[in-house]
Design an enzyme around this catalytic site. Structure first.
Site, PDB file in Angstrom:
ATOM      1  CE1 TYR A  31     -32.434  -7.259   6.082  1.00 16.31           C
ATOM      2  CE2 TYR A  31     -33.213  -7.174   3.819  1.00 16.31           C
ATOM      3  CZ  TYR A  31     -32.465  -7.793   4.807  1.00 16.31           C
ATOM      4  OH  TYR A  31     -31.777  -8.944   4.521  1.00 16.31           O
ATOM      5  NE  ARG A  50     -39.287 -11.852   6.857  1.00 18.43           N
ATOM      6  CZ  ARG A  50     -38.723 -12.486   5.833  1.00 18.43           C
ATOM      7  NH1 ARG A  50     -38.429 -13.775   5.919  1.00 18.43           N
ATOM      8  NH2 ARG A  50     -38.464 -11.857   4.707  1.00 18.43           N
ATOM      9  CG  HIS A 100     -23.619   1.568  22.603  1.00 16.07           C
ATOM     10  ND1 HIS A 100     -22.692   2.494  22.182  1.00 16.07           N
ATOM     11  CD2 HIS A 100     -23.115   0.362  22.236  1.00 16.07           C
ATOM     12  CE1 HIS A 100     -21.686   1.861  21.590  1.00 16.07           C
ATOM     13  NE2 HIS A 100     -21.916   0.579  21.616  1.00 16.07           N
ATOM     14  CE  LYS A 144     -35.549  -9.821   4.785  1.00 15.87           C
ATOM     15  NZ  LYS A 144     -34.608 -10.842   4.298  1.00 15.87           N
ATOM     16  CD  GLU A 176     -30.500 -18.183   7.518  1.00 21.40           C
ATOM     17  OE1 GLU A 176     -31.608 -18.143   6.971  1.00 21.40           O
ATOM     18  OE2 GLU A 176     -30.165 -17.436   8.459  1.00 21.40           O
ATOM     19  CG  LEU A 200     -35.103 -14.260   7.915  1.00 18.67           C
ATOM     20  CD1 LEU A 200     -35.200 -13.282   9.066  1.00 18.67           C
ATOM     21  CD2 LEU A 200     -35.021 -13.564   6.583  1.00 18.67           C
TER      22      LEU A 200
END
Lengths: 286, 286
Positions: A31, A50, A100, A144, A176, A200
Site C-alpha cells: 500500500y 515504491r 498459502h 510497505k 524507526e 521503511l
C-alpha cells in the site's frame, strides 16, 4: 465519496472485497498513502515507484504501467473534488481459494480512496510526545506491506499512553517509528537509520535528505543506540501525513526545553518550501 | 456453499467485506483452520480456545462465549452437509476509518466457511520433501494472526522448488515450518521446539505430545540447531491438515532411506487412532 476499485470508480458504499481476497486472509498486499496539497498529490511518482518495488519484492506482478495508474489516481482525486487530505491505495495479490502458495496468474486487486484531511499544524508547532517500544517486526520492514499488526499494536500503545508515536528499538538500536522515520540532531549534525531491511525508506525521509544535500547540511546515515536518542539535542519524525514533526518528549525525558529545536524548525521550513515549490510546479504544468 | 458472516449464514457469492475492514488494511485479525472428519470437527474446542487467546493477545475482545461460537460453526458444517475437509474461520478487529490506532468499541467481524477436502494419505505414506529458509517473521509467532506474508512467501519458495514445506531457521535454530511444527527423532528420542513466542503452538503438536505422555514415550521440548535437524534419524511435521507428515528429504539430504521412519510411522498410527477415538466419541455423544 468515490472509490477506485481496479478499473472502475464507484460509490463508497459499493466498494466491497471478496472474503478470499488474499489481502484479507494473509495481508498479502502492499500500500501507499499520498498527501494531497490543494488538489495536487505530492511526490506521487515516488510513492508509485515504491508501491511497484514493494509489489515486486513479494512477487506481485503489475501489468499496468506506473504512469497509467497515476492517471487513474489523478482522475479519482478530481472525481472527489479533493483539495487537502490523503490518498490511500492498496494492491493485494488477488482472489483465489485459500492456500498459502499462490498461482502466478492471479489478478492483483486495487483499491484507492481519499482519506480526510487532518490538520497537523498545531502539533508541528508545539511538538509531540513519543514512547519507546521493542521492535518485534519481521526483517523485511523495507516492504510497505499490509502486514501491519505489530505497527498498529505499538501505535495503539502510544495512543493509550497519550503519545503520538512509538519509537522502535531493535537490539538496542533505534530503527524507526510505528509509521514514521526517526531523526536525531546532536551538535548540529542530523542522524537517521540507514535505509536497509530494518526500516521503511520513507518518501518524506528521502525528500528531506535531498533538501539536506542541496543545502550542504551535514547528516549521517548510521544506526544509533537508544542511549544516543535519549541524549540528543533534538528529535523529530517524518512521515507523509506528519511531514517534519518535532518530538519534544520520549518516555519521561524532554528535549530542547520541551519545544521544537532550531534545527527541527529549519528542516520544517525547508520541507514546507519544497512542498510549495513542487505542488506549484505541478499545477503550472497541468 | 454457505458462509457464516457474523450472525448470518449466507450464500458464498454474497459474502463480501468492506474495504475498510481492518483485516483487509492491516491484517488486523486472527484465524483458525479446523479439520472435519466424517462431519465431526476435530479438537474444535482447542481451536476455539486458541482463537480466543490470539484475539486477546492483540486486544480484540470477543463478547460471545466460545460455546456459542462453536454452536454456530456446527450449524455451518451441517448447512453445508460437510463430511470431510476443513473449516476456515477468521475474526478481524472491525470496520472503521483507516488509522493505525483503534477504538475499543469496534465490532469484530467473523467469517467462516468450508475448505475442500484434500487427501494427504498418499503423501503421508510416501513422505514429503522440504527446504530450509531463514525465519524472518515477527517475534510473536505464538499468535495465529492474519499477518502471514512471510509464511506465504516461504511456502511459495518451497512450492516452486517442488517441495511441500519450508523449515524455518532463526539464528541457527529450527523454529517451525511455514504452516506446521517440526519434529526430529534421534536414537529414539523425539525433539521439537518449545512453545514460546517463536512458534505457533499447534493443536496437532499438542495432541501428539499428549499421546506421547499417555504412552510414556520420551520427548524433549528443546530448541535444536539446523545441524541437528540435518543429522536426525527421522524428521516429520505436524499440522491440522497434514496431521503427522514424514519429511524424507530436506534440501539435498535424505532421511531414513528416503522413506518414513519407524518412529514417524508409530506416531502417525497413534495420532490416527486418537482422531478416530475422539470423533467416534463426539458422534456418540451427539
Amino acid at each position: 465519496m468515490k472509490v477506485l476499485v481496479n478499473d472502475e470508480i464507484i460509490e463508497r458504499n459499493e466498494a466491497k472485497v471478496d472474503i478470499e481476497d488474499r489481502g484479507y486472509q494473509f495481508g498479502d498486499g502492499v500500500y501507499e498513502v499520498v498527501n494531497i496539497y490543494e488538489g495536487i498529490p505530492f511526490t506521487l511518482n515516488e510513492h508509485i515507484a515504491r508501491l511497484y518495488r514493494s509489489a515486486s519484492e513479494i512477487g506481485i506482478k503489475l501489468s499496468e504501467q506506473p504512469a497509467q495508474l497515476c492517471n487513474r489516481l489523478l482522475e479519482l482525486i478530481k472525481c472527489n473534488n479533493m483539495t487537502n487530505g490523503g490518498l490511500y491505495l492498496q494492491i493485494s495479490r488477488g482472489v483465489t481459494n485459500r492456500t498459502h502458495q499462490y498461482e502466478q496468474t492471479l489478478t492483483p486487486q486495487l483499491v484507492a480512496y481519499p482519506l480526510p484531511y487532518k490538520s497537523v499544524q498545531d502539533a508541528q508547532a508545539k511538538g509531540v510526545e513519543a514512547i519507546t517500544a521493542e521492535d518485534m517486526r519481521w526483517l523485511r520492514c523495507d516492504i510497505k506491506s499490509l502486514n501491519l499488526l505489530y505497527n498498529i499494536l505499538v501505535k495503539q500503545k502510544a495512543s493509550e499512553a497519550g503519545a503520538f508515536e512509538s519509537i522502535l528499538i531493535r537490539d538496542g538500536i533505534v530503527t524507526e517509528g510505528s509509521s514514521s522515520n526517526i531523526f536525531i540532531v546532536k551538535e548540529g549534525v542530523l542522524k537517521t537509520h540507514p535505509a536497509n531491511n530494518l526500516i521503511l525508506n520513507g518518501i518524506t525521509r528521502t525528500k528531506l535528505l535531498e533538501i539536506m544535500d542541496v543545502n550542504s547540511w551535514e547528516y549521517k546515515l548510521e544506526p544509533f543506540q537508544k542511549e544516543e536518542l535519549m541524549e540528543a539535542d533534538e528529535v523529530f519524525l517524518t512521515s507523509t501525513t506528519s511531514e517534519v514533526m518535532p518530538i519534544i518528549k520520549i518516555d519521561s525525558v524532554t528535549f530542547s526545553g520541551a519545544q521544537p529545536g532550531p534545527f527541527t524548525r529549519k528542516f520544517q521550513t525547508a520541507f514546507s518550501e519544497a512542498v510549495k515549490a513542487e505542488t506549484k510546479t505541478t499545477t503550472e504544468k497541468a
